[in-house]
Motif scaffolding. Structure first.
Motif, PDB file in Angstrom:
ATOM      1  N   LYS A 114     -11.044   8.577   2.225  1.00  0.00           N
ATOM      2  CA  LYS A 114     -10.604   7.301   1.778  1.00  0.00           C
ATOM      3  C   LYS A 114     -11.491   6.153   1.085  1.00  0.00           C
ATOM      4  O   LYS A 114     -11.066   5.784  -0.096  1.00  0.00           O
ATOM      5  CB  LYS A 114      -9.993   6.751   3.207  1.00  0.00           C
ATOM      6  N   THR A 115     -12.676   6.063   1.472  1.00  0.00           N
ATOM      7  CA  THR A 115     -13.546   5.222   0.917  1.00  0.00           C
ATOM      8  C   THR A 115     -13.986   5.683  -0.420  1.00  0.00           C
ATOM      9  O   THR A 115     -13.972   4.949  -1.508  1.00  0.00           O
ATOM     10  CB  THR A 115     -14.763   4.838   1.951  1.00  0.00           C
ATOM     11  N   LEU A 116     -14.235   6.975  -0.271  1.00  0.00           N
ATOM     12  CA  LEU A 116     -14.756   7.670  -1.919  1.00  0.00           C
ATOM     13  C   LEU A 116     -13.361   7.192  -2.884  1.00  0.00           C
ATOM     14  O   LEU A 116     -13.815   6.888  -4.018  1.00  0.00           O
ATOM     15  CB  LEU A 116     -14.976   9.030  -1.752  1.00  0.00           C
ATOM     16  N   LEU A 117     -12.297   7.468  -2.380  1.00  0.00           N
ATOM     17  CA  LEU A 117     -11.093   7.238  -3.242  1.00  0.00           C
ATOM     18  C   LEU A 117     -11.058   5.798  -3.923  1.00  0.00           C
ATOM     19  O   LEU A 117     -10.841   5.542  -4.862  1.00  0.00           O
ATOM     20  CB  LEU A 117      -9.922   7.804  -2.576  1.00  0.00           C
ATOM     21  N   VAL A 118     -10.901   5.031  -2.924  1.00  0.00           N
ATOM     22  CA  VAL A 118     -10.995   3.392  -3.372  1.00  0.00           C
ATOM     23  C   VAL A 118     -12.117   2.862  -4.207  1.00  0.00           C
ATOM     24  O   VAL A 118     -11.747   2.239  -5.003  1.00  0.00           O
ATOM     25  CB  VAL A 118     -10.539   2.401  -2.133  1.00  0.00           C
ATOM     26  N   TYR A 119     -13.372   3.323  -3.869  1.00  0.00           N
ATOM     27  CA  TYR A 119     -14.464   2.913  -4.836  1.00  0.00           C
ATOM     28  C   TYR A 119     -14.133   3.758  -6.119  1.00  0.00           C
ATOM     29  O   TYR A 119     -14.602   3.104  -7.288  1.00  0.00           O
ATOM     30  CB  TYR A 119     -15.611   3.548  -3.996  1.00  0.00           C
ATOM     31  N   ASP A 120     -13.740   4.892  -6.037  1.00  0.00           N
ATOM     32  CA  ASP A 120     -13.518   5.512  -7.465  1.00  0.00           C
ATOM     33  C   ASP A 120     -12.190   4.523  -8.183  1.00  0.00           C
ATOM     34  O   ASP A 120     -12.379   4.395  -9.044  1.00  0.00           O
ATOM     35  CB  ASP A 120     -13.260   6.932  -7.596  1.00  0.00           C
ATOM     36  N   ILE A 121     -11.181   3.909  -7.417  1.00  0.00           N
ATOM     37  CA  ILE A 121     -10.235   3.307  -8.079  1.00  0.00           C
ATOM     38  C   ILE A 121     -10.928   1.964  -8.737  1.00  0.00           C
ATOM     39  O   ILE A 121     -10.418   1.504  -9.709  1.00  0.00           O
ATOM     40  CB  ILE A 121      -9.144   2.942  -6.972  1.00  0.00           C
ATOM     41  N   PHE A 122     -11.930   1.414  -8.020  1.00  0.00           N
ATOM     42  CA  PHE A 122     -12.346   0.374  -8.168  1.00  0.00           C
ATOM     43  C   PHE A 122     -13.270   0.353  -9.596  1.00  0.00           C
ATOM     44  O   PHE A 122     -13.139  -0.200 -10.473  1.00  0.00           O
ATOM     45  CB  PHE A 122     -13.662  -0.257  -7.268  1.00  0.00           C
ATOM     46  N   LYS A 123     -14.108   1.960  -9.652  1.00  0.00           N
ATOM     47  CA  LYS A 123     -14.871   1.864 -10.747  1.00  0.00           C
ATOM     48  C   LYS A 123     -13.929   2.141 -11.989  1.00  0.00           C
ATOM     49  O   LYS A 123     -14.338   1.535 -13.246  1.00  0.00           O
ATOM     50  CB  LYS A 123     -15.644   3.452 -10.590  1.00  0.00           C
ATOM     51  N   LYS A 124     -12.774   2.916 -11.974  1.00  0.00           N
ATOM     52  CA  LYS A 124     -12.043   3.258 -13.005  1.00  0.00           C
ATOM     53  C   LYS A 124     -11.187   1.718 -13.485  1.00  0.00           C
ATOM     54  O   LYS A 124     -11.084   1.618 -14.647  1.00  0.00           O
ATOM     55  CB  LYS A 124     -10.930   4.335 -12.584  1.00  0.00           C
ATOM     56  N   LEU A 125     -10.847   0.972 -12.517  1.00  0.00           N
ATOM     57  CA  LEU A 125     -10.299  -0.426 -12.813  1.00  0.00           C
ATOM     58  C   LEU A 125     -11.167  -1.448 -13.617  1.00  0.00           C
ATOM     59  O   LEU A 125     -10.943  -1.988 -14.632  1.00  0.00           O
ATOM     60  CB  LEU A 125      -9.767  -1.089 -11.690  1.00  0.00           C
ATOM     61  N   SER A 126     -12.637  -1.002 -13.165  1.00  0.00           N
ATOM     62  CA  SER A 126     -13.629  -2.179 -13.800  1.00  0.00           C
ATOM     63  C   SER A 126     -13.758  -1.439 -15.186  1.00  0.00           C
ATOM     64  O   SER A 126     -14.171  -2.357 -15.974  1.00  0.00           O
ATOM     65  CB  SER A 126     -14.942  -1.774 -13.064  1.00  0.00           C
ATOM     66  N   GLU A 127     -13.644  -0.130 -15.530  1.00  0.00           N
ATOM     67  CA  GLU A 127     -14.014   0.342 -17.142  1.00  0.00           C
ATOM     68  C   GLU A 127     -12.823  -0.103 -17.789  1.00  0.00           C
ATOM     69  O   GLU A 127     -12.882  -0.136 -18.889  1.00  0.00           O
ATOM     70  CB  GLU A 127     -14.109   1.860 -16.733  1.00  0.00           C
ATOM     71  N   ARG A 128     -11.621  -0.524 -17.199  1.00  0.00           N
ATOM     72  CA  ARG A 128     -10.535  -1.008 -17.836  1.00  0.00           C
ATOM     73  C   ARG A 128     -10.597  -2.651 -18.042  1.00  0.00           C
ATOM     74  O   ARG A 128      -9.715  -3.160 -18.360  1.00  0.00           O
ATOM     75  CB  ARG A 128      -9.295  -0.818 -17.390  1.00  0.00           C
ATOM     76  N   SER A 129     -11.745  -3.344 -17.685  1.00  0.00           N
ATOM     77  CA  SER A 129     -12.045  -4.400 -17.680  1.00  0.00           C
ATOM     78  C   SER A 129     -11.234  -5.354 -16.671  1.00  0.00           C
ATOM     79  O   SER A 129     -10.837  -6.612 -16.936  1.00  0.00           O
ATOM     80  CB  SER A 129     -11.662  -4.960 -19.123  1.00  0.00           C
ATOM     81  N   LYS A 130     -10.721  -4.798 -15.648  1.00  0.00           N
ATOM     82  CA  LYS A 130      -9.960  -5.284 -14.505  1.00  0.00           C
ATOM     83  C   LYS A 130     -11.034  -5.857 -13.715  1.00  0.00           C
ATOM     84  O   LYS A 130     -12.215  -5.528 -13.416  1.00  0.00           O
ATOM     85  CB  LYS A 130      -9.091  -4.448 -13.695  1.00  0.00           C
ATOM     86  N   SER A 131     -10.781  -7.258 -12.949  1.00  0.00           N
ATOM     87  CA  SER A 131     -11.494  -7.845 -12.109  1.00  0.00           C
ATOM     88  C   SER A 131     -10.828  -7.501 -10.595  1.00  0.00           C
ATOM     89  O   SER A 131      -9.943  -7.556 -10.389  1.00  0.00           O
ATOM     90  CB  SER A 131     -11.346  -9.397 -12.346  1.00  0.00           C
ATOM     91  N   ILE A 132     -11.877  -6.829  -9.908  1.00  0.00           N
ATOM     92  CA  ILE A 132     -11.615  -6.369  -8.353  1.00  0.00           C
ATOM     93  C   ILE A 132     -12.529  -6.758  -7.322  1.00  0.00           C
ATOM     94  O   ILE A 132     -13.847  -7.018  -7.677  1.00  0.00           O
ATOM     95  CB  ILE A 132     -11.676  -4.445  -8.441  1.00  0.00           C
ATOM     96  N   LEU A 133     -12.214  -7.036  -6.304  1.00  0.00           N
ATOM     97  CA  LEU A 133     -12.941  -7.370  -5.237  1.00  0.00           C
ATOM     98  C   LEU A 133     -12.719  -6.361  -4.046  1.00  0.00           C
ATOM     99  O   LEU A 133     -11.501  -5.877  -3.646  1.00  0.00           O
ATOM    100  CB  LEU A 133     -12.648  -8.840  -4.571  1.00  0.00           C
ATOM    101  N   ILE A 134     -13.811  -5.521  -3.486  1.00  0.00           N
ATOM    102  CA  ILE A 134     -13.843  -4.979  -2.106  1.00  0.00           C
ATOM    103  C   ILE A 134     -14.128  -5.641  -1.222  1.00  0.00           C
ATOM    104  O   ILE A 134     -15.290  -6.284  -1.039  1.00  0.00           O
ATOM    105  CB  ILE A 134     -14.369  -3.653  -2.277  1.00  0.00           C
ATOM    106  N   ILE A 135     -13.131  -5.817  -0.205  1.00  0.00           N
ATOM    107  CA  ILE A 135     -13.561  -6.501   1.164  1.00  0.00           C
ATOM    108  C   ILE A 135     -13.736  -5.194   2.190  1.00  0.00           C
ATOM    109  O   ILE A 135     -12.642  -4.567   2.443  1.00  0.00           O
ATOM    110  CB  ILE A 135     -12.386  -7.397   1.806  1.00  0.00           C
ATOM    111  N   HIS A 136     -14.845  -5.160   2.629  1.00  0.00           N
ATOM    112  CA  HIS A 136     -15.178  -4.184   3.712  1.00  0.00           C
ATOM    113  C   HIS A 136     -15.366  -4.895   5.121  1.00  0.00           C
ATOM    114  O   HIS A 136     -15.950  -5.841   5.621  1.00  0.00           O
ATOM    115  CB  HIS A 136     -16.827  -3.622   3.509  1.00  0.00           C
TER     116      HIS A 136
END
Length: 294
Positions: free
Chosen positions: A24-46
């Motif tokens: 799960k964690t690996l997946l959402v961090y990969d989503i973060f990475k891909k969205l960031s590459e698309r210039s999206k602004s993302i925040l992870i709350i742990h």
């Protein structure tokens, strides 16, 4: 999920659920990475304490914050909010975040396993039901395949319920070590620490001493500190207070603040390849471990 986020902006709630080690964690961090590459602004709350890996990612420019600090961020400024280990969030925090997402037509992704609660209040909060009551929620469930090898996976299933007919093929990834007294066990755990093993201890209560505290050096990482992490080799302790109930479930007989059998599950599932089980004066659990590996 990525395709949905490419659609016109609207309020979206997504949940990613799965048992321990499904990624799960690996997946959402990969989503973060891909969205960031698309210039999206993302925040992870742990929902827990930040670990060394997360701190390194922050130094590399990632937006990650522990749940206790989320109010410092204006959630309306982000294209998506990712909440990892959501089963540990307080109900009032969840309600506040959800209301802000609705108000800003934002996107929120929840990642969690409802079984990985470590205290009584987390169980009673039933965050899973709260999330599932959100209108329009889209849920994705990960498969049961876990990060650990098959030997560890089968051992885990058999250890936590002695009525399951499970055997683990002996590939020498699991060590069972038995000691009659705690002093010998403590010396062995100390030696393991110098041999490349990650010795994980149970999180102690803040309100009084508990029996399990005597086995470990206080410098060892606790169940709460290793949430979301994995290690090549993990060492865990099982003392005389572990036993099986009438349904075959493993439980802890001594009084503790946190749920010890769930902390044991949390600690074991941090192992990626090797597991060392240190059993102290508990023949019942020893026999169960040997029967699984036999």
């Amino acid at each position: 999920i990525l395709q949905r986020l490419d659609e016109p902006k609207t309020t979206r709630f997504v949940s990613i659920i799965g048992s321990a080690g499904t990624g799960k964690t690996l997946l959402v961090y990969d989503i973060f990475k891909k969205l960031s590459e698309r210039s999206k602004s993302i925040l992870i709350i742990h929902c827990g304490q930040l670990n060394a890996g997360q701190l390194e990612l922050i130094r590399c420019g990632w937006n990650i914050t522990p749940i206790k600090n989320y109010r410092r961020y204006d959630l309306t400024n982000y294209d998506a909010i990712i909440i990892d280990e959501t089963q540990r969030i307080y109900p009032n925090q969840l309600k506040d975040i959800v209301s802000k997402i609705w108000a800003s037509n934002g996107t929120c992704i929840f990642s969690y396993d409802k079984l990985q609660t470590l205290s009584a209040w987390e169980e009673k909060s039933n965050i899973d039901a709260e999330i599932n009551s959100i209108a329009g929620l889209v849920t994705h469930t990960l498969s049961e395949k876990i990060r650990t090898n098959k030997e560890l996976a089968n051992f885990l299933k058999g250890l936590f319920n002695n009525k399951r007919s499970v055997t683990a093929s002996n590939q020498h990834n699991i060590d069972i070590n038995y000691f009659e007294n705690s002093e010998d066990a403590k010396r062995y755990l100390t030696a393991l620490d110098h041999c490349g093993w990650e010795v994980l201890r149970f999180t102690p209560s803040q309100y009084g001493n508990e029996h399990h505290e005597s086995y470990y050096a206080t410098t060892k990482q606790t169940s709460h500190q290793v949430i979301g992490q994995e290690f090549e080799g993990v060492a865990v302790m099982i003392d005389q207070y572990f036993s099986y109930d009438l349904n075959g479930e493993l439980y802890y007989k001594a009084q503790t603040y946190y749920h010890v059998s769930k902390m044991l599950f949390q600690n074991i599932t941090r192992a990626r390849k090797r597991l060392s089980v240190v059993i102290i004066n508990n023949r019942e659990v020893l026999e169960r471990c040997l029967s699984i590996l036999r």
